[in-house]
Design a protein around this motif. Structure first.
Motif, PDB file in Angstrom:
ATOM      1  N   GLU A 253       1.127  -1.059  -0.191  1.00  0.00           N
ATOM      2  CA  GLU A 253      -0.115   0.179  -0.134  1.00  0.00           C
ATOM      3  C   GLU A 253       0.822   1.385  -0.270  1.00  0.00           C
ATOM      4  O   GLU A 253       0.700   2.197  -0.897  1.00  0.00           O
ATOM      5  N   ASP A 286      -6.205   9.959  -0.946  1.00  0.00           N
ATOM      6  CA  ASP A 286      -6.464   9.897   0.951  1.00  0.00           C
ATOM      7  C   ASP A 286      -7.005   9.202   1.318  1.00  0.00           C
ATOM      8  O   ASP A 286      -6.162   8.756   2.549  1.00  0.00           O
ATOM      9  N   GLN A 287      -7.399   7.966   0.772  1.00  0.00           N
ATOM     10  CA  GLN A 287      -7.955   6.586   0.926  1.00  0.00           C
ATOM     11  C   GLN A 287      -6.171   5.618   1.479  1.00  0.00           C
ATOM     12  O   GLN A 287      -6.328   4.462   2.649  1.00  0.00           O
ATOM     13  N   GLU A 289      -3.425   7.031   2.572  1.00  0.00           N
ATOM     14  CA  GLU A 289      -2.816   7.837   3.328  1.00  0.00           C
ATOM     15  C   GLU A 289      -3.657   6.765   4.881  1.00  0.00           C
ATOM     16  O   GLU A 289      -2.830   7.115   5.820  1.00  0.00           O
ATOM     17  N   LYS A 290      -4.686   6.570   4.983  1.00  0.00           N
ATOM     18  CA  LYS A 290      -5.597   6.333   6.082  1.00  0.00           C
ATOM     19  C   LYS A 290      -4.921   4.830   5.957  1.00  0.00           C
ATOM     20  O   LYS A 290      -4.688   4.340   7.392  1.00  0.00           O
ATOM     21  N   VAL A 291      -5.121   3.920   5.690  1.00  0.00           N
ATOM     22  CA  VAL A 291      -4.163   2.790   4.937  1.00  0.00           C
ATOM     23  C   VAL A 291      -2.888   2.829   5.465  1.00  0.00           C
ATOM     24  O   VAL A 291      -3.045   1.289   6.522  1.00  0.00           O
ATOM     25  N   GLN A 293      -1.511   4.926   6.666  1.00  0.00           N
ATOM     26  CA  GLN A 293      -1.095   5.365   8.505  1.00  0.00           C
ATOM     27  C   GLN A 293      -1.763   4.067   9.585  1.00  0.00           C
ATOM     28  O   GLN A 293      -1.052   4.464  11.109  1.00  0.00           O
ATOM     29  N   ALA A 294      -2.439   3.478   9.259  1.00  0.00           N
ATOM     30  CA  ALA A 294      -2.737   2.928  10.422  1.00  0.00           C
ATOM     31  C   ALA A 294      -1.722   0.969  10.509  1.00  0.00           C
ATOM     32  O   ALA A 294      -1.760   0.699  11.378  1.00  0.00           O
ATOM     33  N   GLN A 295      -1.204   0.553   8.993  1.00  0.00           N
ATOM     34  CA  GLN A 295      -0.503  -0.204   9.103  1.00  0.00           C
ATOM     35  C   GLN A 295       0.592   0.487   9.711  1.00  0.00           C
ATOM     36  O   GLN A 295       2.061  -0.414  10.323  1.00  0.00           O
ATOM     37  N   GLN A 296       1.504   2.087  10.352  1.00  0.00           N
ATOM     38  CA  GLN A 296       2.771   2.023  10.644  1.00  0.00           C
ATOM     39  C   GLN A 296       2.308   1.606  12.215  1.00  0.00           C
ATOM     40  O   GLN A 296       3.291   2.297  12.565  1.00  0.00           O
TER      41      GLN A 296
END
Length: 510
Positions: A253, A286-287, A289-291, A293-296
């Protein structure tokens, strides 16, 4: 050597009654036989082997025997016992047949029949059938029966030969067709059982093997690279407490997010921010980036938030695990390919052998089909009597006059034979007579020379008796012997039959 002709002539005259008696006896018998021997009529017919109406180059004949061999076969078939008996009984060929045994009838038919054959290279093949009969019509009828049998048997033999040839090739075609089907099924079954190792796919499988080997090598390099990165990252973290300076492994991603951002920057250079494509790209960014960020900030199994180094190590372990699984699958695929490639040469040999056998059977089948077609055509030709065959070029006709015996020749032979036998008898008697009859016989025997010789003088009574006895013997020879011969011919057996029996006993063919 001086011959005393006057003496020998006197001896002949003195013994002339012996000469006349023997001469009359033999001459009378010969003349009687000449007139009593039955007439013999000879009828004949000539046949020829006619060439086929269709050239042999276009349609080979089914009967391949040489011309002389065919004539010999025709003669043997004709002169069979059953044929001779049937013809003799049908036409009543001989007198008093009811007194003859079957063997005698067959022998008489065979003796009266003559078959001459002639054939040579580049020459026509002829057969002449001759029969000696008691009457002309009867002799001609027998010869015509012979000809009918020869033609019928020749036609039947050729038709039978053509039919048997067709039946033989039909059987061959049927057997070969079954062998073709069996071999084709065998090849198909072999191909189904070894479809992964057939020679026609060897090139493709060798290419696949090379591709898999390249992929395996690349996978092993990727695994080694990830292991190296992991070790260096752990070593750097232990030394500095940081993971910077080591290229962190990105998730798919994150990689996709970087690509979208690059594409966004390139698009803004030529498009306005309000462009629908720019808006669509921005929504995707945008979509993602959310994924990302959740993985980080992931959590471990206990729910605690994982540190960046743990995240990186977990990501690398996941990638190596996936690569190891891919490496295992590649090795399995290579083993399967290697096994199929190793089995291909043996399959190639087996398939070549079966294909060669199939080709041989196919060739035999094609040859048999061609021969069957030719045999069927020959059968039609024989049925229509357009092939090689025996034909009549001269039919038998009843002769108007007998061919034998030559009565004048028999009578003349009897006269000559009687004279010769009479002279021979006188010579024999003279050779056996050792009495003294001439003066020189006295000189030779006793060594004395006579003064005079007086011959024996018969009395008139002796002379009469001598002449009377001679006349009686002469009458018996001239009249009695023909009468006896006639009586034997009429009341005992025909002279020709007696002559034939005597000749048969002596081994002489009349």
């Amino acid at each position: 050597m001086n011959l005393d002709l006057s003496f020998y002539f006197a001896v002949f005259l003195r013994r002339i009654h012996y000469f006349i008696l023997v001469f009359a006896l033999v001459t009378a018998a010969a003349i009687a036989a000449a007139f009593l021997l039955p007439a013999v009529y000879t009828a004949r017919s000539t046949l020829v082997i006619e060439s086929p109406q269709i050239p042999g180059a276009l349609l080979p004949p089914t009967v391949q025997a040489a011309a002389m061999e065919q004539l010999q076969i025709a003669e043997k078939d004709l002169m069979r016992r059953v044929n001779l008996l049937d013809i003799a009984n049908k036409l009543n060929v001989f007198r008093d047949m009811n007194k003859m045994t079957p063997d005698q009838i067959v022998q008489a038919m065979s003796d009266a029949t003559t078959i001459n054959k002639s054939a040579g290279k580049g020459q026509a093949a002829f057969m002449t059938i001759t029969f000696d009969g008691e009457t002309g019509p009867k002799a001609a009828a027998v010869v015509n029966e012979y000809v009918t049998i020869v033609l019928t048997q020749d036609a039947e033999r050729r038709k039978t030969g053509a039919s048997e040839t067709v039946a033989t090739f039909q059987s061959d075609v049927k057997n070969l067709d079954g062998q073709l089907s069996d071999m084709s099924a065998k090849i198909l079954k072999f191909q189904e059982e070894n479809k992964d190792a057939l020679p026609n796919t060897l090139t493709y499988r060798l290419g696949q093997q090379q591709i898999l080997q390249d992929r395996l090598a690349q996978t092993e390099r990727d695994i080694a690279l990830l292991k190296d990165q992991k070790d260096r990252m752990i070593a750097l973290f232990n030394a500095t407490g940081q993971i910077t300076g080591v290229a962190a492994a990105q998730t798919p991603e994150a990689k996709q997010l970087d690509q979208l951002r690059q594409q966004m920057n390139a698009s803004l250079a030529v498009l306005s921010p309000s462009n629908p494509k720019i808006k669509q790209l921005q929504a995707q960014i945008d979509q993602l980036e959310k994924v990302v960020q959740a993985q980080q900030v992931p959590a471990d199994v206990s729910g605690a938030v994982m540190s960046p180094i743990d995240v990186q190590i977990a990501s690398m372990d996941a990638q190596m695990e996936a690569l190891e699984e891919q490496r295992k699958q590649l090795i399995e695929q290579l083993d399967i390919l290697k096994d199929s490639i190793d089995r291909t040469p043996a399959n190639q040999i087996a398939l070549d052998a079966m294909t060669r056998d199939l080709g041989n059977i196919q060739g035999q089948y094609n040859n048999a089909v061609a021969k069957l077609a030719a045999a069927r055509s020959s059968e039609v030709v024989e049925a229509q009597a357009k092939g090689e065959r025996l034909t009549v070029i001269e039919a038998a006709s009843a002769p108007d006059s007998p061919t034998k015996p030559n009565r004048m020749m028999v009578a003349a032979a009897g006269v000559g034979g009687g004279a010769a036998l009479g002279i021979a008898l006188i010579v024999l008697l003279e050779l056996l007579n050792r009495s003294v009859r001439r003066p020189k016989d006295l000189i030779k025997s006793f060594g004395i020379t006579p003064l005079v010789t007086v011959p024996y003088i018969r009395t008139p009574n002796e002379t009469m008796k001598r002449r009377s006895g001679f006349v009686v013997l002469l009458l018996l020879a001239v009249v009695g012997i023909p009468a006896v011969i006639y009586a034997v011919h009429v009341y005992v057996a025909p002279l020709d039959y007696i002559f034939a029996k005597v000749a048969d006993k002596l081994g002489i063919r009349l």
